[in-house]
Design an enzyme around this catalytic site. Sequence first.
Site, PDB file in Angstrom:
ATOM      1  CB  SER A  85      -1.045  -0.107   1.176  1.00 30.25           C
ATOM      2  OG  SER A  85      -1.687   1.038   1.132  1.00 30.25           O
ATOM      3  CG  HIS A 195      -5.435  -1.690  -1.617  1.00 28.60           C
ATOM      4  ND1 HIS A 195      -4.150  -0.386  -2.002  1.00 28.60           N
ATOM      5  CD2 HIS A 195      -5.250  -1.186   0.324  1.00 28.60           C
ATOM      6  CE1 HIS A 195      -3.639   0.199  -1.188  1.00 28.60           C
ATOM      7  NE2 HIS A 195      -3.392  -0.645  -0.121  1.00 28.60           N
TER       8      HIS A 195
END
Length: 311
Positions: A85, A195
């Site tokens: 991430s 996400h």
Amino acid sequence: MLAFIFPGQGAQTEGFLHRLGTHTAIQTTLDEASAVLNVDVLTLDTQTALESTVAVQMGLLIAGVAIQRALAAEGLAPELSAGLSVGAYAAAVSCGAIDFAAALLMVRKRAELMETAYPRGYGLSAIAGLTEHEIEKLADSQARDAAARVYVGNVNAPRQIVVAGSDAALDAFNERALAAGARKATRLAVSVPSHCELLAAAADALTDYARDVPFRAPSSGYIGNRGGRALYTAHAVRDDLATNMRYTVRWFDALTVMIEMGAKVFVEAPPGQVLTDIVREQYPDMAAIAASTLPFERLAPTIHRRLESAA
């Protein structure tokens, strides 16, 4: 081969920037970040500050770059870099694809877009013990039954999946997952639905911003989030960073690719050791070291010894 891995949001703990150590490269990095952001970055890791997505994401980038630079000064430059991430930004700095100052400003923009899109009421849950396919089936079932959709956000290991959604959807899904045989279903310290398609508009805005950010082809290996594959061009790294908030993070694929490319020793940047634990659990023959578990004066010699043993 040495690989650096950089954690994502959820790894943060109060005071983690203060615990980085006193190496000259660490202090220089903290000073540079403070100058770029026009704020004392040692205020970013207080309990109050860590309630902010912006503070957390900037702090994680700073910690990752600080430890990478300090280790490089001790002759430990990585041949491969990957980050989960927001950790991908530190990985991109590590491999030379983007300057630290530009990465800081882009991470601040990323976090502001995410926080503005979902200031409250959303987040992530970690599910252990079910496969991605099983999670998807449960998510589809919940969406049909209660119109409370969750999305697969991270595939950290074959049976370690992170899902994103609203607080109500996640609470309901945690119960559903445990009833279906999950070992654990735990909310993470993340206040945005990372996400997944809920952040599509924010990702589009960051993509527009990133067009003016200078990128270079990586000078060492960079493994991307979306496909879990090595990326070789400036455009590919820019696209990976700008859009990863809206796509599933294929961390287990990225880890597997690094091993296939020859990685033998993994070093996880502070804070935490979640990524280290994944390496140890999934690939026990690999050496994995969490930098936050050792004082810096012991960290570099330990890594050197592990590399010698792996050779």
